[in-house]
Design a protein around this motif. Structure first.
Motif, short mmCIF file in Angstrom:
data_model
loop_
_atom_site.label_atom_id
_atom_site.label_comp_id
_atom_site.label_asym_id
_atom_site.label_seq_id
_atom_site.Cartn_x
_atom_site.Cartn_y
_atom_site.Cartn_z
N SER A 141 0.81 -1.26 -0.04
CA SER A 141 -0.03 0.01 -0.22
C SER A 141 1.10 1.23 0.07
N TYR A 142 0.28 2.36 -0.46
CA TYR A 142 0.46 3.71 -0.40
C TYR A 142 0.02 4.67 0.16
N ALA A 143 0.15 5.52 0.86
CA ALA A 143 -0.73 6.72 1.60
C ALA A 143 0.34 7.69 1.93
N ASN A 144 -0.35 8.76 2.32
CA ASN A 144 0.35 10.01 2.60
C ASN A 144 -0.64 10.74 3.73
N ASN A 145 0.41 11.60 4.27
CA ASN A 145 -0.47 12.60 5.15
C ASN A 145 0.29 13.75 5.29
N PHE A 146 -0.40 14.94 5.76
CA PHE A 146 0.27 16.25 5.70
C PHE A 146 0.57 16.90 7.36
N ILE A 147 1.55 17.51 7.42
CA ILE A 147 1.92 17.99 8.60
C ILE A 147 2.12 19.50 8.44
N PRO A 148 1.27 20.31 9.17
CA PRO A 148 1.57 21.95 9.01
C PRO A 148 2.60 22.30 9.58
N ASN A 149 3.15 23.40 9.14
CA ASN A 149 4.55 23.95 9.37
C ASN A 149 4.15 25.40 9.82
N THR A 150 5.21 25.84 10.65
CA THR A 150 5.14 27.03 11.11
C THR A 150 6.33 27.89 10.56
N GLY A 151 6.26 29.42 10.44
CA GLY A 151 7.11 29.98 9.83
C GLY A 151 7.10 30.68 8.47
N VAL A 152 8.18 31.38 7.89
CA VAL A 152 7.84 31.87 6.41
C VAL A 152 9.04 31.55 5.95
N ASP A 153 8.79 31.61 4.53
CA ASP A 153 10.09 31.25 3.55
C ASP A 153 10.76 32.55 3.07
N ILE A 154 11.71 32.61 2.50
CA ILE A 154 12.47 33.96 2.02
C ILE A 154 11.72 35.14 1.28
N ASN A 155 10.51 34.57 0.83
CA ASN A 155 9.63 35.67 0.17
C ASN A 155 8.63 36.26 1.21
N ASN A 156 8.76 35.73 2.48
CA ASN A 156 7.79 36.03 3.68
C ASN A 156 6.54 35.40 3.39
N ASN A 157 6.50 34.27 2.56
CA ASN A 157 5.32 33.63 2.62
C ASN A 157 4.94 32.29 3.43
N ALA A 158 3.87 32.28 4.14
CA ALA A 158 3.71 31.17 5.26
C ALA A 158 4.17 29.82 4.42
N LEU A 159 4.75 29.09 5.24
CA LEU A 159 5.29 27.58 4.94
C LEU A 159 4.22 26.74 4.59
N GLN A 160 4.04 26.06 3.21
CA GLN A 160 3.22 24.98 3.05
C GLN A 160 3.40 23.89 3.90
N PRO A 161 2.52 22.96 3.95
CA PRO A 161 2.59 21.84 5.06
C PRO A 161 3.55 20.69 4.31
N SER A 162 3.91 19.99 5.07
CA SER A 162 4.95 19.04 4.88
C SER A 162 4.08 17.73 4.46
N ILE A 163 4.47 17.06 3.41
CA ILE A 163 3.63 15.89 2.75
C ILE A 163 4.62 14.50 3.16
N VAL A 164 4.13 13.60 3.96
CA VAL A 164 4.64 12.60 4.33
C VAL A 164 4.30 11.24 3.57
N ASN A 165 5.15 10.53 3.01
CA ASN A 165 4.85 9.59 1.98
C ASN A 165 5.04 8.19 2.73
N GLN A 166 4.22 7.39 2.68
CA GLN A 166 4.28 5.94 3.30
C GLN A 166 4.12 4.73 2.50
N CYS A 167 5.06 3.81 2.43
CA CYS A 167 5.11 2.60 1.79
C CYS A 167 4.95 1.61 2.77
N GLU A 168 3.99 0.30 2.55
CA GLU A 168 3.83 -0.48 3.69
C GLU A 168 3.50 -1.89 2.71
N ALA A 169 4.15 -2.93 3.31
CA ALA A 169 3.91 -4.27 2.56
C ALA A 169 3.70 -5.20 4.07
N GLY A 170 2.91 -6.18 4.12
CA GLY A 170 2.64 -7.22 4.97
C GLY A 170 1.93 -8.18 4.48
#
Length: 800
Positions: free
Chosen positions: A570-599
């Motif tokens: 299987s493949y799935a992902n989830n997102f994690i909100p971030n705090t702070g701003v980038d060099i253009n002073n824009n709020a950071l986008q959330p991080s996308i966490v990718n996960q693969c699983e076999a069982g």
């Protein structure tokens, strides 16, 4: 990435639908019916199968079952369940028609409950509430573990942490101040977003009460498709006991080492033919192996079940927990090292307190349109208040001297959750679809106060107050003046969070052996503008509002060469909100966490033994780190999303009952979470285990109840829990001049239990940590909490 996965999922569904419609309609028939107990209640999760064939199924929560795609002919239908006498019936199947066969068991519903306590059922066949739909774990491309009432009862658990020791891949990483258990799953910290009670998000502040737990369900890996806003490690659902339409109950008294006393009462029964109740209450007063540490808890849990009709029912539940206990940050550290100067030594201020109150209310509406379509709606509310005062950080120098700066906290948290889920079963040609549609929302309003201890000569607030230095090697310095300084609120800050989501999931049964699970969720999260009220001036300062949204797809392929074996990827992902701003002073986008699983999941010996093996890999390749500016310097203000962590591991779960009265479960997990790509010079050191994560964990529990002879009713059991090497302190940057990691050694604790049941009475005693092992759970370098020494615990109960 989200758009690519979305297109892939859409293409798979369309192709399968076209293929299904192109296939000829089946000329086979089906068999359906219901199974009830001797007192007329539904018998859930009873196996039903056709003898000399591979066609088997289980009854649902209502006691109903259906066996589809059966060739015309005459068959012998057989029911079976652990501890239940088998029954057989002949049934004739006609092409294109449904045949009916109902059963009535010799056992009553209360007797079935007794069987559930005295015999494990294979967890691979029982749907979990966390899945929001009646899909057995055998058909899910994801690891699932359920700790049932038998384990909870046999081990005499007192807290959620006691239960979680049985869950592989989930480990206690820290116990900050002994007031906040911090669990890690597959390397990711499980905050309040990942803990649920009866399917609704809940807090674990104050330590949830275990006396009302029917089971604890753990859906490992990413559950963002179903819940959104969760980390990728796991979600945990505490399932509480429900009302029954038979009269009964239990009273018990638990006593243990260090003056622990805990009476509990559990009453249930019908109020009318359509209305049933349950009420659980407990009081606990206990000391501790730690000097001056004590706890006082009151808990009540009422619930009502109203059967509006055969298709519709409403379950209303509520509980209240008042938990007062001494905040205990353990023995602290000496020059950032752990020194054994007595695990009983209490170094917090003598008047320290932590008082919490938790109130929850929940209503669940379930409506069955027919045997294939069902609607469920959930509404819940929770209020959590915390009032704390004490000293947090014992960070002594090499001579053992440490300041005891005071910390004062007052917070109120109100959480609301709403869910509507619709699930159903339909066919396109010979392809079966089990679909789930859902929308959900939750809102959180947290108010926290900041405190001061007076004003200085310039009129500024005094926010740091040292109660007095302490020498950890000199117990005479611990008490100090004994006077509690006055602290007063300076600001009150409200921080609202709003989260909304919608999702769709389809389990597509292409053939009896090959299945596909595909789903997609959209989540929108709003961190609304915070409002900080200055309590002296009345001026309110507002913060910025931040919006985050993301798609969370999931795709799993399941192959079942045998009815007793399921393999998946299987493949799935989830997102994690971030705090702070980038060099253009824009709020950071959330991080996308990718996960693969076999069982692979297996049932052996007719379901008496299950063994599941899982491998996973989780990559977050856009974690926030300090931005590198155009001139090559490292920014102290701006961030960029190009760091990376990797977590991979292995999990093994085995449990079952190979003989009547002999029950066991065991497991092992390995995890390695580390930074795998960070900034040069200022980035974190790569390939070093993250603080709080545990390399290896293992557990084994075995209980046997004698069934015959003079010792009938005698129960013997043992449990062993292994916690591997891990790190306290902090992970270090590449340019750190002093490394601050605190390596922690592995340890094993062993418990032994013995008990006896006679008629309606039972007595169960336990000696925990028989070898008196000493080790620690560490948060950073100041909350260094020793594990409990050898202790005794006894529970006397009477059922009626």
């Amino acid at each position: 990435m989200s758009k690519t996965i979305t297109r892939l999922l859409t293409l798979i569904v369309v192709v399968l639908l076209i293929a299904g419609n192109a296939m000829a309609q089946s000329k086979n028939g089906s068999i359906s019916g219901s199974i009830k107990t001797s007192d007329g209640n539904p018998a859930a999760y009873v196996s039903v199968g056709l003898k000399n064939t591979t066609k088997t199924t289980q009854t649902d929560e209502k006691g109903n079952y259906t066996i589809k795609n059966v060739a015309p002919g005459t068959y012998t239908l057989k029911t079976s369940a652990v501890g239940v006498s088998a029954q057989e019936k002949q049934v004739t199947v006609t092409a294109g028609q449904s045949s009916n066969a109902d059963f009535s068991l010799a056992q009553s519903s209360s007797q079935l409950d007794e069987i559930a306590v005295n015999g494990y059922k294979t967890p691979n066949r029982k749907p979990v509430n966390l899945g929001k739909i009646a899909i057995a774990p055998m058909d899910l491309p994801q690891a699932v573990q359920v700790i049932g009432n038998q384990v909870i009862t046999d081990q005499q658990v007192n807290s959620l942490g006691d239960v979680m020791k049985n869950v592989n891949g989930v480990a206690l990483g820290a116990n900050r101040g002994a007031v906040g258990e911090n669990f890690f799953a597959r390397g990711y910290s499980l905050g309040s977003n990942n803990i649920f009670k009866n399917g609704a998000r809940t807090t674990i502040g104050g330590s949830p009460e275990a006396s009302t737990l029917e089971s604890v369900e753990v859906l490992k890996g990413s559950a963002a498709l179903l819940y959104g806003g969760v980390t990728g490690g796991a979600v945990v659902n505490m399932v509480t006991k429900k009302p029954k339409f038979v009269n009964g109950g239990e009273v018990s008294m638990r006593t243990g080492s260090y003056d622990q006393y805990k009476p509990t009462i559990d009453l249930y029964g019908p109020i009318s033919k359509k209305l049933a109740f349950r009420a659980i209450g407990t009081y606990e007063n206990a000391g501790s192996f730690r000097d001056y540490v004590k706890s006082n808890r009151i808990y009540i849990n009422p619930s009502l079940l109203y059967k509006i009709s055969d298709q519709t029912e409403v379950l209303v539940q509520g509980d209240y927990l008042k938990s007062d206990y001494t905040p205990d940050f353990g023995v602290g550290s000496v020059n950032s090292q752990i020194v054994d100067f007595g695990r009983d030594k209490f170094i917090n201020v003598p008047w320290a307190y932590n008082k919490t109150n938790t109130t929850t209310a929940q209503a669940n509406l379930t409506h069955n349109f027919n045997e294939n379509w069902k609607l469920s709606a959930v509404g819940s509310f929770q209020a959590y208040n915390r009032n704390y005062y004490g000293s947090d950080r014992i960070q002594a120098n090499s001579a053992g001297i440490s300041a005891r700066n005071l910390s004062r906290a007052l917070s109120k948290e109100y959480t609301y959750n709403q869910q509507i889920n619709v699930n159903g079963i339909f066919n396109t040609g010979s392809i079966k679809h089990t679909v789930l549609f859902g929308v959900d929302a939750d809102q959180s309003r947290v108010t926290s106060n900041a405190f001061a201890y007076g004003k200085n000569a310039q009129g500024a607030y005094i926010t740091t107050y040292n109660y007095g230095n302490v020498n950890v090697f000199d117990e005479s310095t611990y008490y100090g003046s004994g006077i509690m300084p006055e602290a007063f609120s300076t600001t009150s800050t409200l921080a609202p969070i709003y989260r909304y989501g919608a999702f769709v999931q389809d389990l597509i049964e292409v053939t009896e052996q090959f299945k596909v699970l595909a789903g997609l969720r959209y989540t929108d999260q709003k961190n609304a503008s915070s409002r900080a009220l200055n309590l002296e001036t009345g001026v309110t300062a507002t913060g910025a509002t931040k919006f985050d949204d993301a798609f969370s797809p999931k795709l799993g392929l399941i192959y079942q060469p045998l009815k007793s074996t399921s393999m998946y990827v299987s493949y799935a992902n989830n997102f994690i909100p971030n705090t702070g701003v980038d060099i253009n002073n824009n709020a950071l986008q959330p991080s996308i966490v990718n996960q693969c699983e076999a069982g692979v999941k297996n049932d052996f010996f007719g379901g008496k033994l299950s063994a599941n093996l899982t491998y996973y890999k989780i990559i977050n390749n856009n974690i926030a780190q300090a931005a590198i500016l155009a001139d090559g310097t490292v920014s102290t203000v701006f961030k960029q999303l190009n760091g990376e962590t990797t977590s991979d591991g292995l999990e093994l779960d085995v449990n079952g009952t190979l003989a009547k009265g002999l029950n066991f479960l065991l497991g092992y997990s390995y995890n390695f979470m580390r930074y795998t790509n960070t900034a040069d010079v200022t980035g974190m050191i790569e390939d070093v285990r993250l603080v709080g994560t545990t390399k290896n964990t293992a557990n084994a529990t075995l209980f046997y109840t004698f069934q015959d002879g003079a010792v009938k009713g005698l129960k013997l059991g043992a449990s062993a829990f292994y916690t591997g090497k891990r790190n306290g302190g902090w992970n270090d940057a590449k340019n750190a001049t002093t490394l601050r990691l605190i390596p922690l050694s592995a340890f094993t604790t062993i418990d032994f239990s013995a008990g006896y049941s006679w008629k309606r009475f039972s007595l169960l005693a336990k000696v925990s940590n028989i070898t008196n092992e000493l080790n620690y759970f560490v948060h950073e370098n100041y909350s260094v909490n020793p594990i409990a020494p050898r202790q005794f615990l006894t529970t006397l109960s009477y059922k009626f």
